[in-house]
Design a protein around this motif. Structure first.
Motif, PDB file in Angstrom:
ATOM      1  N   ARG A 253      47.267  56.401  36.621  1.00 34.65           N
ATOM      2  CA  ARG A 253      46.625  55.008  37.140  1.00 34.65           C
ATOM      3  C   ARG A 253      47.119  54.666  38.647  1.00 34.65           C
ATOM      4  O   ARG A 253      48.211  54.533  38.765  1.00 34.65           O
ATOM      5  CB  ARG A 253      46.714  53.885  36.311  1.00 34.65           C
ATOM      6  N   THR A 254      46.065  54.604  39.542  1.00 31.77           N
ATOM      7  CA  THR A 254      46.535  54.374  40.977  1.00 31.77           C
ATOM      8  C   THR A 254      45.679  53.015  41.525  1.00 31.77           C
ATOM      9  O   THR A 254      44.679  52.727  41.057  1.00 31.77           O
ATOM     10  CB  THR A 254      46.366  55.440  41.823  1.00 31.77           C
ATOM     11  N   TYR A 255      46.343  52.250  42.301  1.00 31.51           N
ATOM     12  CA  TYR A 255      45.712  50.918  42.492  1.00 31.51           C
ATOM     13  C   TYR A 255      45.706  50.852  44.076  1.00 31.51           C
ATOM     14  O   TYR A 255      46.650  51.289  44.954  1.00 31.51           O
ATOM     15  CB  TYR A 255      46.677  49.710  42.205  1.00 31.51           C
ATOM     16  N   GLY A 256      44.297  50.565  44.546  1.00 26.41           N
ATOM     17  CA  GLY A 256      44.218  50.541  46.000  1.00 26.41           C
ATOM     18  C   GLY A 256      44.556  49.361  46.632  1.00 26.41           C
ATOM     19  O   GLY A 256      45.052  48.434  45.856  1.00 26.41           O
ATOM     20  N   ASP A 257      44.601  49.256  47.968  1.00 24.13           N
ATOM     21  CA  ASP A 257      45.160  47.976  48.906  1.00 24.13           C
ATOM     22  C   ASP A 257      44.237  46.662  48.422  1.00 24.13           C
ATOM     23  O   ASP A 257      42.933  47.059  48.274  1.00 24.13           O
ATOM     24  CB  ASP A 257      45.234  48.260  50.238  1.00 24.13           C
ATOM     25  N   VAL A 258      44.689  45.696  48.516  1.00 21.15           N
ATOM     26  CA  VAL A 258      43.820  44.444  48.290  1.00 21.15           C
ATOM     27  C   VAL A 258      43.516  43.808  49.472  1.00 21.15           C
ATOM     28  O   VAL A 258      44.602  43.942  50.486  1.00 21.15           O
ATOM     29  CB  VAL A 258      44.799  43.477  47.242  1.00 21.15           C
ATOM     30  N   GLU A 259      42.416  43.414  49.682  1.00 15.47           N
ATOM     31  CA  GLU A 259      41.859  42.686  51.230  1.00 15.47           C
ATOM     32  C   GLU A 259      42.244  41.280  50.932  1.00 15.47           C
ATOM     33  O   GLU A 259      41.431  40.829  49.949  1.00 15.47           O
ATOM     34  CB  GLU A 259      40.720  43.478  51.474  1.00 15.47           C
TER      35      GLU A 259
END
Length: 480
Positions: A253-259
Motif C-alpha cells: 500500500r502506497t500513499y500519494g502526496d496531499v495537496e
C-alpha cells in the motif's frame, strides 16, 4: 496506473477515462459472435448462477453498497463469496458438464474472444451531494462515469477470471472533493488432481482517502491517493471427511502526496508499507451441509521507513485464531460464520498492542424466489498516524437486500455499520459510521438499464461534531 503526485491525478484520470470510454465504445459496437458456447467437461464446475467461492468474480470490483449506478451492482448480490480459502464449495452438475448459453437469458450475451467471454459495461449518472460537518454545510453536483468489465475463460480444465471497474467524478456545481476509484482483480484456478485445487490471485486498487477518515489531513484541499497492490496463492485439499487449505497473501500500500489549501504539497510516504499473511484452515464434514472448522493466521507488516515523521516505529506483527461453521442448505441458505481473537503487536514499545474479539462471516439467505439477503461481518486493523496511537480495530456489518419486483425491475436496499474501537489509552476517540441506501434498476432491454439511487451516511464521534452526507443520483448503464 495512477501516479502518486496528486497534482496531476485529475488530468491523468481524465485521460484514462477518455481512453477507457473509447475502448468500451469499440467493444460495445462489436458484433455478437454467432458461435454458441460449447459443452465442456470441468473438474470443478458449478450450477448456473452460482459463483465458485474464491473466484475473482466473487470479489466486488467497487465494494460500495451505496454505488450510484455508474458501476453495476451485480457483484454485490448475495450470491457472491469473497473468501479465497473457503472449503465448502457448491456442488457441481450431476453429469459434470457446463450448460450452454441460454438464448432467452436476459443478460447481455457478451463478446466472444477466442476461449474467453468479455462482458463490458459503461454507465453515466448525474448526482447531487449534501454534506454537513457540525455547523459547516457544503453541497455539489457531479457527473460520475463508470466502466466495468469481466473476462472469463471457457476451458475444459482450469479457469481464469478477470474483473475490473473504474469510476471518475467531475464536479459541475458547488464544492466538494472528487472521489475517483479503480479496481482490477484476476484469479487463475488450477485443477491439479483429484480433490486438489490451487488458486493464484493478483489485483490492484486506487482510491482517494476519505476526508472523514481519522488519518486524513485536516487542512487538505485534495487527500492522498491510495494505491494497493495484491498477490495471493492458496491450495485446497480434501482428505475424505477432513478438508484443509493454506493461503498466502501479500499486499503493498502506497500513499500519494496531499495537496494543501495553501497550494503546497505534503508527503505521507512514511505510511507506505508491505504486508504478508499466512492462513491455514482445517474443517470436518459432519454432513454436506455442516462443516465446523478452525483457522489460524499470522502476519507481518513492514513500513518502508523505519520511523514515521513523528519518530514512531509502526511495523507490526499480527496473530489470529478463529473457530466457525460453514453451512450449505442449498440456494435458500448458505455461508459461514467465525468467532475468534486477533492481536497486533507493534515494534515501538510506546505503541500499545491492539487486541480484541474478531467476528467474520458471510450469510446468504433467499426467503422467496427473486429475493436475496446478504449479511456480512468483518474485523480488521486500521493503523493510526496520531502520535502515541497504534490504531483501531474496525468492525463492519453489511446487509444488502435485492428484490425482483418484476422480471425487468430490481430494487435494492443496503445498510453498512462500521465501529472503530481504539485502545483505552489512545488520544483518538471511538467513532461509528452508518450508511443506508436504496435504489432501482429498470432493464429497458438486455443492453440498456435506467438506475436511480439515494443514500444517507452519518458519522458520530465520542469527541467532535458528527458528519452527515446525503446523495441522490440517476443514470444509464449500457451493457454488451
Amino acid at each position: 496506473m495512477v501516479p502518486d503526485d496528486l497534482r496531476s491525478t485529475g488530468r491523468d484520470a481524465r485521460r484514462f477515462a477518455l481512453m477507457a470510454l473509447l475502448l468500451a465504445g469499440t467493444a460495445l459496437a462489436a458484433p455478437l459472435s454467432a458461435h454458441a458456447q460449447t459443452v465442456a467437461n470441468s473438474a470443478v464446475s458449478t450450477p448456473p448462477g452460482v459463483v465458485t467461492p474464491g473466484t475473482a468474480a466473487a470479489t466486488p470490483a467497487i465494494a460500495d453498497p451505496q454505488t450510484t449506478g455508474a458501476v453495476s451492482t451485480d457483484d454485490l448480490s448475495p450470491a457472491s463469496d469473497e473468501d479465497l480459502v473457503r472449503l465448502n464449495r457448491r456442488e457441481p452438475t450431476i453429469d459434470g458438464l457446463r450448460t450452454r448459453i441460454d438464448p432467452e437469458d436476459e443478460r447481455a450475451a457478451g463478446i466472444r474472444i477466442g476461449t474467453f467471454t468479455l462482458r463490458p459495461e459503461i454507465g453515466e449518472t448525474l448526482n447531487h451531494e449534501w454534506r454537513k460537518d457540525g455547523d459547516t454545510k457544503q453541497n455539489r453536483g457531479y457527473l460520475e462515469t463508470g466502466i466495468r468489465g469481466t473476462l472469463t475463460s471457457d476451458w475444459s480444465r482450469h479457469e481464469l477470471t478477470v474483473t475490473g471497474a473504474g469510476v471518475i467524478q467531475n464536479n459541475i456545481s458547488g464544492e466538494g472533493e472528487e472521489e475517483p476509484r479503480a479496481d482490477i482483480d484476476a484469479e487463475l484456478r488450477l485443477d491439479l488432481w483429484d480433490e486438489t485445487v490451487a488458486r493464484l490471485r493478483a489485483g490492484y486498487s486506487f482510491e482517494r482517502e476519505d476526508a472523514d477518515d481519522p488519518n486524513a489531513i485536516s487542512n487538505a484541499k485534495t487527500q492522498s491517493g491510495v494505491n494497493t497492490y495484491r498477490l495471493g496463492a492458496a491450495i485446497e485439499r480434501d482428505f475424505g471427511l477432513i478438508r484443509g487449505s493454506v493461503g498466502l497473501d501479500f499486499e503493498r500500500r502506497t500513499y500519494g502526496d496531499v495537496e494543501l489549501e495553501n497550494g503546497t504539497t505534503l508527503s505521507v510516504e512514511d505510511r507506505n508499507r508491505n504486508s504478508g499473511t499466512l492462513t491455514a484452515r482445517v474443517g470436518y464434514e459432519m454432513s454436506p451441509a455442516l462443516i465446523p472448522f478452525i483457522e489460524a493466521a499470522v502476519g507481518r507488516s513492514i513500513y518502508d521507513l523505519r520511523q514515521d515523521t513523528l519518530g514512531f516505529e509502526r511495523s507490526y506483527q499480527s496473530y489470529a485464531t478463529r473457530g466457525g461453521l460453514e453451512v450449505d442448505l442449498g440456494e435458500k441458505l448458505y455461508g459461514e460464520i467465525a468467532l475468534g481473537y486477533e492481536t497486533y503487536r507493534f515494534e515501538d514499545d510506546r505503541l500499545s498492542d491492539v487486541s480484541g474479539l474478531s467476528v467474520d462471516g458471510r450469510l446468504n439467505w433467499s426467503p422467496q424466489r427473486g429475493t436475496d439477503v446478504l449479511f456480512g461481518l468483518s474485523t480488521g486493523l486500521d493503523p493510526s498516524t496520531t502520535a502515541g496511537d497504534s490504531g483501531s480495530i474496525d468492525y463492519t456489518l453489511i446487509n444488502i437486500i435485492t428484490h425482483e419486483m418484476r422480471s425487468d425491475l430490481v430494487a435494492r436496499l443496503s445498510n453498512t455499520l462500521t465501529i472503530r474501537k481504539y485502545p483505552s489509552d489512545s488520544r483518538s476517540s471511538d467513532e461509528t459510521t452508518w450508511r443506508t441506501g436504496a435504489g432501482l434498476t429498470w432493464d429497458m432491454n438486455r443492453y440498456l438499464a435506467l438506475t436511480g439511487d439515494v443514500s444517507y451516511e452519518r458519522t458520530t464521534r465520542d469527541v467532535g461534531d458528527p458528519t452527515d452526507i446525503t446523495r441522490v443520483g440517476v443514470g444509464l448503464v449500457l451493457r454488451r
